[in-house]
Structure formats: structure tokens, C-alpha cells
Motif scaffolding. Sequence first.
Motif, PDB file in Angstrom:
ATOM      1  N   ARG A   1     -12.700   2.473  -6.322  1.00 57.43           N
ATOM      2  CA  ARG A   1     -13.094   3.411  -5.606  1.00 57.43           C
ATOM      3  C   ARG A   1     -14.602   3.919  -5.694  1.00 57.43           C
ATOM      4  O   ARG A   1     -14.942   4.181  -6.914  1.00 57.43           O
TER       5      ARG A   1
ATOM      6  N   TYR B   1       0.885  -1.313  -0.100  1.00 51.74           N
ATOM      7  CA  TYR B   1      -0.069   0.002   0.094  1.00 51.74           C
ATOM      8  C   TYR B   1       0.782   1.326  -0.041  1.00 51.74           C
ATOM      9  O   TYR B   1       1.837   1.380   0.623  1.00 51.74           O
TER      10      TYR B   1
ATOM     11  N   PRO C   1     -11.673   1.723   3.604  1.00 49.61           N
ATOM     12  CA  PRO C   1     -11.929   0.249   2.744  1.00 49.61           C
ATOM     13  C   PRO C   1     -13.363  -0.064   2.892  1.00 49.61           C
ATOM     14  O   PRO C   1     -14.095   0.134   4.113  1.00 49.61           O
TER      15      PRO C   1
ATOM     16  N   ASN D   1      -2.914   2.330  -4.224  1.00 49.81           N
ATOM     17  CA  ASN D   1      -2.497   3.564  -3.727  1.00 49.81           C
ATOM     18  C   ASN D   1      -3.637   4.206  -3.068  1.00 49.81           C
ATOM     19  O   ASN D   1      -4.959   4.217  -3.685  1.00 49.81           O
ATOM     20  N   LEU D   2      -3.520   4.978  -1.689  1.00 50.82           N
ATOM     21  CA  LEU D   2      -4.797   5.668  -1.114  1.00 50.82           C
ATOM     22  C   LEU D   2      -4.273   6.913  -0.748  1.00 50.82           C
ATOM     23  O   LEU D   2      -2.959   7.148  -0.595  1.00 50.82           O
ATOM     24  N   CYS D   3      -5.276   7.558  -0.394  1.00 52.91           N
ATOM     25  CA  CYS D   3      -4.857   8.857   0.455  1.00 52.91           C
ATOM     26  C   CYS D   3      -5.547   8.766   1.851  1.00 52.91           C
ATOM     27  O   CYS D   3      -6.171   8.075   2.137  1.00 52.91           O
TER      28      CYS D   3
ATOM     29  N   PHE E   1     -12.768   0.285  -1.952  1.00 52.27           N
ATOM     30  CA  PHE E   1     -12.636   1.662  -1.188  1.00 52.27           C
ATOM     31  C   PHE E   1     -13.447   2.436  -1.343  1.00 52.27           C
ATOM     32  O   PHE E   1     -14.109   2.788  -2.449  1.00 52.27           O
TER      33      PHE E   1
ATOM     34  N   ASN F   1     -14.338   7.068  -0.972  1.00 53.35           N
ATOM     35  CA  ASN F   1     -13.702   8.434  -0.943  1.00 53.35           C
ATOM     36  C   ASN F   1     -14.671   9.492  -1.232  1.00 53.35           C
ATOM     37  O   ASN F   1     -15.575   9.312  -2.143  1.00 53.35           O
TER      38      ASN F   1
ATOM     39  N   ILE G   1       0.278   5.110   0.951  1.00 61.25           N
ATOM     40  CA  ILE G   1      -0.603   6.085   1.497  1.00 61.25           C
ATOM     41  C   ILE G   1      -0.247   7.606   1.721  1.00 61.25           C
ATOM     42  O   ILE G   1       0.633   7.644   2.418  1.00 61.25           O
TER      43      ILE G   1
ATOM     44  N   ASP H   1      -9.603   8.265   2.242  1.00 63.23           N
ATOM     45  CA  ASP H   1     -10.108   6.975   1.823  1.00 63.23           C
ATOM     46  C   ASP H   1     -10.446   5.989   2.966  1.00 63.23           C
ATOM     47  O   ASP H   1     -10.004   6.266   4.239  1.00 63.23           O
TER      48      ASP H   1
ATOM     49  N   TYR I   1      -5.910   6.813  -9.018  1.00 62.41           N
ATOM     50  CA  TYR I   1      -5.754   5.606  -8.251  1.00 62.41           C
ATOM     51  C   TYR I   1      -5.940   4.133  -8.668  1.00 62.41           C
ATOM     52  O   TYR I   1      -6.648   4.014  -9.873  1.00 62.41           O
TER      53      TYR I   1
END
Length: 430
Positions: A339, A113, A210, A203-205, A380, A382, A115, A208, A281
Amino acid sequence: MSQLRARRAGLLVGTVICIFIFLYLRNPTPEEPEEAPTYPVVVECGFYPDELCSALFEGKGAASQIAKFCKNPYGSQILAHLHTPGNCSRISQGLHFITRPLSAEEGNFSLAYIITIHKELAMFVQLLRAIYVPQNVYCIHVDEKAPKKYKSAVQTLVNCFENIFISSKREKVVYTGFTRLQADINCMKDLVYSKYRWNYVINLCGQDFPIKTNKEIINYIKSKWSGKNITPGVIQSPNSKSKTSPSDSEFTLKGNIYASPNKGFKGEPPHNLTIYSGSAYFVLTRKFVDFVLTDIRAKDLLRWSKDIHSPEQHYWVTLNRLKDAPGATPNAGWEGNVRAIKWKKEEGTGHDGCKGHYAQEACVYGPGDLPWLIQSPSLFANKFEPSTDPLVVTCLERRHRLQVLRQAEVPAEPHWHFQQQGHFNMKLNR
């Protein structure tokens, strides 16, 4: 004695409020028009309001009204663990991290991951512990502009886990700028040279969360995308207005419309590449990441991307459409449920409207969005802002953990459970 009386008075008020909430949710009166009730400015809903969460998942309007007045139920607890001196065992157990692989299948399929974070420290911890398992590896990119106390707290947490590390090179990330793309590249380099073997990178921010478990994410990848990359995106129609010219620096992202192919750029793309547009993403194979870091076309495209607007919306999807790239999907479009996002322009067609508020044309979820979120097929979702609607992430997190433990094939450790408080356990949609 005065302090004791004050405590007793506070407990009594909290108990009365909790009883009120319980009775209000359990005994609705739909046959009569609902009047807007009057609430205190802030309601202490209890640390773990499972009955309220259950009502929110069921879409009860009264629950959404009450949730608006609830304090952040665990933000202060999370921050206390990170700012209080103590050993790592106390931190990992106190923050309820999963400490063993939960099944043989998961133990043999590791995910990496990336982040990227810059704010909402408690939200970051909630995200990290939701996706954390010891066989995965995590690269955290902390924005170089973040406050020192924020960086220090993240470092305190990271130091307690061998498979979590902070990116060796950090950027001052600018929204829609090249540094957003570079942050992912920096973490990819660290992940490739780490001692951990992983199958895919996601990849996440920091906004986000799950909505599928680690086991469900793996099953989705294996069943739908075995050996393939997921980079949703398409070629825009030639008559679409370009949004990637360097002079268009004030452009605000709107929905999934980004750019027309090769129109309005500062210069022609290298190697006569056709530029695709899509999501920033991804879910990428290890071999594709190696390709991105070594192939001359990928390197030249990265250099060219420094001069365009929001290059992260073009880079991954363009390279993944090359027929000879590892795991490429040359004919893919918007496929891939990576997402869940409620775009403002899709209101009434793609979703039933944002129950929170819109920011940069995307919904920041409110409690009323929870029924839609748990029905989404995406891995995920967002965007989330616990400082605005704390119960949204709290409820999702508790539901997620119950699903994780229900799917586990090993006995659960006591600290894997979140503390229960209330009359009933939260109900799950099976």
C-alpha cells in the motif's frame, strides 16, 4: 420553447468551458509568471475529461487548479444503476465489469478479497470493478452502522455476481477497535467455507484503490513472495512509548510507529508471543488463513487482542513471524509493497508532500498527487475521498482500465471500455 432554449444555452456554456480547458492545457505560457485564474464555483468538466487526466499525470500545475473545481464525473451515473430497477446484465454491463478471465495465467491464479466499507458508495463500486474478474472471490463487510439505503444498494450489486457476497456476520466497526480486526476474521471464515478455491487473500477498505492490474498483482506475488505472506511490520525499540494500552483510547495513529514489544499491555501475551507492530493490511496464503482460524496460538492471541488498542496492527504481523506458520516470514521487516501512503511525518523524506490534505496523519490525495501515485511500486494506494477530489479516482480508474485492456490476451467486450469523450486518449506512462 423556453426549455429548448435553456438546454441550448447550457450546452453552449459547457462547450465554451471545455474549449477553454483544452486551450489552457495545450498552450501554457511558462515564461510568464502564472497568476491565479478565476474559475466558476463549479466547472462541469465533461463526464470523461481524458485531456485533463493526462495533464494531471504529467504534473501540470494548471490542470491541478482546474481539477479543484470539477464536479464528480460519474458518481451520479453509478448510483443511478444501483437505484434503478433492472436486470443484472444491465447492471454489470452498464457499470463496465470485466466478465471473463483476461489471460490463462490469471484464470489459474485466483485471489480472494476482503473489502470493509461504510460510506462513499460510488467509490466502492469504482474500487470493486477495478479489481473484479470472474475467477476471483470477494467478501464485502458492510459496517452494521451504515444506512439502510446504503446496505440495500450494495446488496443489489452483490446479487448480480456469484463470486461476490456480503459477510455473514457484520460488526459495528470502531476505528482502532477490536471490531476492525473481527470484520476481517468474519470474512475469512466465509471465504474458507465458500465453494471458491483461491490462492491468496488481500484486505482493503473503501478508501483504497489499485495502482496495479490483476495481472501485475499476480506477477508480483509469484516473483517476490511465492508461497509467502506479506505483512509489513517490525519490533519497535524498547524505549518507544506504548500506544496499545487500553487506557490510551484517544491515541491517534501516527505514521508507522505503533508500540514497543510487550510493553504497556493489560497482560502478558499468550504463549509468550513477541508482539510485532505493523500494517493492518496484508496479502496472505490460503494455508496461513487456515492456520489463523484453527491454531490455538492464533485463537488465544485473538482473544487477548480484545483488550488492546488497534489490534489489527499487531495480529497479522505477529502470527506471520512464527517460524512454523505456513508461509511465515520470521525475519521480514517493512518489505512488501502492499500500500502506498503519504504519512505526514515522512514529508520531505519519503515523499514530496500531500497535495490534498491530511487526515489521521495520512494524505487524502489531491490531483497533484497523481504523478507520485502512478510511479509508486505499491499494489494499492490509500486514502481517497471522491467527495473532496473526484477526479483523482476517476483519472486513476480510467488509466487502470486502459492498462488492463492493453495487457488482456482475449478480445475485449464492448462494455469493458469506458465511454470516450474528448479530443485525445489519455496518455499512459509505460
